[in-house]
Design a protein around this motif. Structure first.
Motif, PDB file in Angstrom:
ATOM      1  N   UNK A 229       0.824  -1.213   0.000  1.00  0.00           N
ATOM      2  CA  UNK A 229       0.000   0.000   0.000  1.00  0.00           C
ATOM      3  C   UNK A 229       0.856   1.259   0.000  1.00  0.00           C
ATOM      4  N   UNK A 232       1.926   1.808  -3.341  1.00  0.00           N
ATOM      5  CA  UNK A 232       0.816   2.376  -4.088  1.00  0.00           C
ATOM      6  C   UNK A 232       0.720   3.881  -3.881  1.00  0.00           C
ATOM      7  N   UNK A 235       3.375   5.553  -5.948  1.00  0.00           N
ATOM      8  CA  UNK A 235       2.935   5.534  -7.348  1.00  0.00           C
ATOM      9  C   UNK A 235       1.856   6.582  -7.589  1.00  0.00           C
ATOM     10  N   UNK A 269     -10.999   5.014   3.908  1.00  0.00           N
ATOM     11  CA  UNK A 269     -11.311   5.113   2.475  1.00  0.00           C
ATOM     12  C   UNK A 269     -10.197   5.804   1.702  1.00  0.00           C
ATOM     13  N   UNK A 271      -6.929   5.359   0.888  1.00  0.00           N
ATOM     14  CA  UNK A 271      -6.165   4.743  -0.190  1.00  0.00           C
ATOM     15  C   UNK A 271      -7.055   4.304  -1.340  1.00  0.00           C
ATOM     16  N   UNK A 272      -8.317   3.979  -1.032  1.00  0.00           N
ATOM     17  CA  UNK A 272      -9.252   3.654  -2.105  1.00  0.00           C
ATOM     18  C   UNK A 272      -9.502   4.887  -2.965  1.00  0.00           C
ATOM     19  N   UNK A 275      -6.459   5.411  -5.018  1.00  0.00           N
ATOM     20  CA  UNK A 275      -6.416   4.414  -6.088  1.00  0.00           C
ATOM     21  C   UNK A 275      -7.322   4.820  -7.241  1.00  0.00           C
ATOM     22  N   UNK A 276      -8.544   5.251  -6.899  1.00  0.00           N
ATOM     23  CA  UNK A 276      -9.478   5.686  -7.937  1.00  0.00           C
ATOM     24  C   UNK A 276      -8.922   6.907  -8.674  1.00  0.00           C
ATOM     25  N   UNK A 278      -5.793   7.636  -9.165  1.00  0.00           N
ATOM     26  CA  UNK A 278      -4.737   7.208 -10.084  1.00  0.00           C
ATOM     27  C   UNK A 278      -5.343   6.611 -11.350  1.00  0.00           C
ATOM     28  N   UNK A 279      -6.382   5.778 -11.178  1.00  0.00           N
ATOM     29  CA  UNK A 279      -7.003   5.166 -12.345  1.00  0.00           C
ATOM     30  C   UNK A 279      -7.569   6.237 -13.274  1.00  0.00           C
ATOM     31  N   UNK A 282      -4.652   8.139 -14.979  1.00  0.00           N
ATOM     32  CA  UNK A 282      -4.030   7.360 -16.052  1.00  0.00           C
ATOM     33  C   UNK A 282      -4.934   7.315 -17.276  1.00  0.00           C
TER      34      UNK A 282
END
Lengths: 310, 297
Positions: A229, A232, A235, A269, A271-272, A275-276, A278-279, A282
């Motif tokens: 994590x 992550x 990143x 929530x 890191x979620x 994560x979203x 980053x998606x 990208x």
């Protein structure tokens, strides 16, 4: 705009402790740790095209090496931090020599496996590392926040200067040539494996240095440092700030670190959400959110300046 | 006796490993990318089975059967939303993009599961409780059913790949997307199907692992690492290699844990044998057991 912007940043970074004390200064201290990690990682991913998932693991190696050398070896903190960077570089050399001969995703696969095993190792060898409780580490000058902050800033500037120098050197030129056309570069006699190895070892060493810094400003290192994590997060920061620029990635780190503080109510929530983020980045702005925002700001400024009466 | 029970255990676990590694291998073969969210897709399968069987209280076999199409659609959705457009417009730096995007997807799924299901371990009921005794050898029911179902799924997969028209299309795209497109195979559709099947295989493995080990948001990482070791060991994209590699890893893990005298350490380092194996392969046979040697320009 291009010249004023960095100057403003330097000024803001230097004056930061005069405006923010205690809590936010501490956030800044941790932010600098992530800034070093994100900028060195984005150098590797953006300029060289190598994806390593062991950057957090190298920071962990640097942190534990430095901490153990100070505790058991009686080394002074700066020397121990340098040793931590060296340890990360040596491990990086080993992994790089093993995987960089092949093309394709071997580096990413091996570094992911390596960081997971490192976490298991640190947790299991609790006589040495105190396991998941974490290892208490002596602080820089008993944890004087101002000293910690300027140490971090100095290390961050060092990272930027060395890596920028590397990018603008002959090595950097060859690295970009390899990234764009590896066969072409190889045909012209570039030892592609050796140059990739150099880039990987140098950036890994900076991760180790950042880890040593973290250990001696936080005072506690634990296997949490090398979690996937955490990788992550690095990143996310780099992608958000833009992989193509070191400063962009560093700003991404500071931006997300600040955002983290505001997202504290959504603690689990967090890191979620990242994560979203980053998606989405990208998919819709692969060059990074911050570079795109900068572009819009620049356009807006130009229009505004041209409209104003002279 | 210890030897025999360890061997039986290795064969059971190896079959389940093969299932998840085949998914990774199929995705690599057809899409030419490593799915770094494979472990998290396995976790999604584990939770899906758990929710269907425990929360919705559906019969176990129906839960398992129902999770198959859901996982397949989930995989196709992921391919459509994240992987298709960059491939289609030949995005610059596509290789790095797919690594980043699949890894970020894994981080997203893992940290989504954390607040949704909590950090606790969940355990779903196995299809068959109790145990089977063969001579002195006792195999627990959850492991036996897991291995049997996995065996069945692998059989169906192999039949599909080598005996059906669609499977032939997948293999054609794996060999050469350009040539496949010329003879009229819809490459984009094959890529979506391959990703869907790959995710389904990971998810079914997760559903079968669920009753044996436990389901938690962080379970994915260690399984993903195992799957990576297996495909590198067997040769990237090789179907045969994934199956053989899975059994080799299971045997090494199973017997490796006997070698360390300290039991708590032996348990902790069970996952570390994979890395040892990975290092050996990369040193002595980087293309893997059944992989093709890389051809350089």
């Amino acid at each position: 705009m291009k010249r004023i912007f960095p100057a403003l940043l330097v000024l803001a970074a230097l004056l930061f402790p005069f405006f923010f004390r205690d809590y936010w200064l501490y956030v800044g201290i941790i932010g600098l740790y992530y800034a070093i990690l994100a900028s060195s990682w984005s150098m590797l991913a953006g300029q060289v095209g190598l994806i390593s998932f062991a950057h957090a693991a190298f920071a962990g190696i640097g942190a534990y090496t430095s901490a153990l050398l100070v505790i058991h070896g009686g080394l002074s903190i700066p020397l121990a931090m340098a040793a931590g960077a060296l340890a990360a570089a040596v491990v990086g050399l080993g992994i790089g020599a093993l995987t960089l001969r092949m093309r394709g995703p071997y580096l990413a696969l091996t570094t992911l496996a390596f960081s997971e095993i490192l976490r298991i190792f640190i947790t299991a060898e609790y006589q040495l590392t105190q396991g998941s409780i974490g290892l208490k580490v002596p602080l820089i000058l008993d944890g004087n926040k101002l000293v910690c902050y300027y140490t971090g800033l100095a290390l961050f500037v060092l990272t930027l200067v060395v890596l920028t120098f590397l990018i603008h050197s002959r090595v950097g030129l060859l690295l970009v040539a390899m990234r764009e056309d590896e066969d072409g570069a190889a045909t012209r006699g570039v030892d592609t494996v050796a140059y990739r190895l150099i880039a990987f070892v140098v950036t890994s060493a900076f991760a180790g240095l950042a880890g040593g810094y973290y250990a001696h400003v936080v005072g506690l290192v634990s296997p949490q440092m090398v979690r996937i994590g955490e990788m992550g997060l690095i990143l996310a920061m780099s992608v958000f700030g833009g992989l193509e620029s070191l400063l962009g990635a560093a700003l991404g780190a500071i931006f997300l670190q600040t955002l983290t503080e505001y997202l504290r109510i959504f603690a689990e929530w967090r890191l979620a959400i990242f994560g979203a983020l980053v998606l989405f980045t990208l998919k819709f702005a692969p060059e990074g959110i911050l570079p795109r925002a900068y572009l819009y700001a620049e356009r807006f400024m130009d229009r505004w300046l041209s409209r104003a009466p002279r | 006796m210890l030897f025999l029970s360890q061997l039986a255990n290795a064969l059971v676990i190896g079959t389940l490993y093969a299932l998840m590694a085949l998914g990774l291998s199929l995705i690599f073969g057809v899409l030419k990318l490593v799915n770094f969210s494979h472990g998290e897709c396995l976790m999604v399968g584990g939770y899906l089975y758990y929710v269907l069987a425990t929360t919705l209280k559906l019969p176990l076999s129906i839960s398992l059967a129902l999770s198959l199409p859901v996982l397949f659609l989930f995989g196709v959705f992921l391919e459509r939303s994240l992987l298709r457009a960059p491939y289609q417009r030949r995005m610059a730096r596509y290789d790095e993009y797919v690594i980043l995007v699949t890894f970020a997807l894994g981080i997203f799924l893992q940290n989504l599961a954390l607040p949704v299901f909590g950090p606790y371990n969940r355990q779903a009921a196995p299809l068959f409780k109790g145990s089977v005794r063969i001579g002195e050898l006792v195999i627990a029911g959850d492991r036996l059913t897991g291995a049997l179902v996995a065996f069945l799924v692998i059989g169906i997969l192999l039949f599909f790949l080598y005996r059906t028209y669609l499977g032939k299309g997948l293999r054609a795209v794996a060999q050469s997307p350009g040539a496949a497109a010329i003879v009229g195979i819809k490459v984009l559709r094959m890529r979506a199907v391959a990703f869907g099947i790959g995710i389904t295989l990971a998810g079914v493995a997760g559903a079968l692992f669920g009753p044996i080990f436990l389901v938690n948001p962080e379970m994915g990482t260690s399984f993903a690492v195992k799957a990576f070791v297996i495909v590198v060991l067997g040769g990237m994209g090789s179907i045969k290699g994934s199956i053989v590699g899975a059994y080799i890893l299971a045997i090494v893990e199973s017997f490796g844990s006997i070698l360390l005298p300290d039991p708590s350490r032996a348990l902790a380092y069970k996952d570390a044998y994979g890395l040892l194996l990975l290092v050996l392969v990369l040193l002595f046979r980087p293309q893997g057991l059944f992989g093709e040697k890389e051809r350089r320009a």
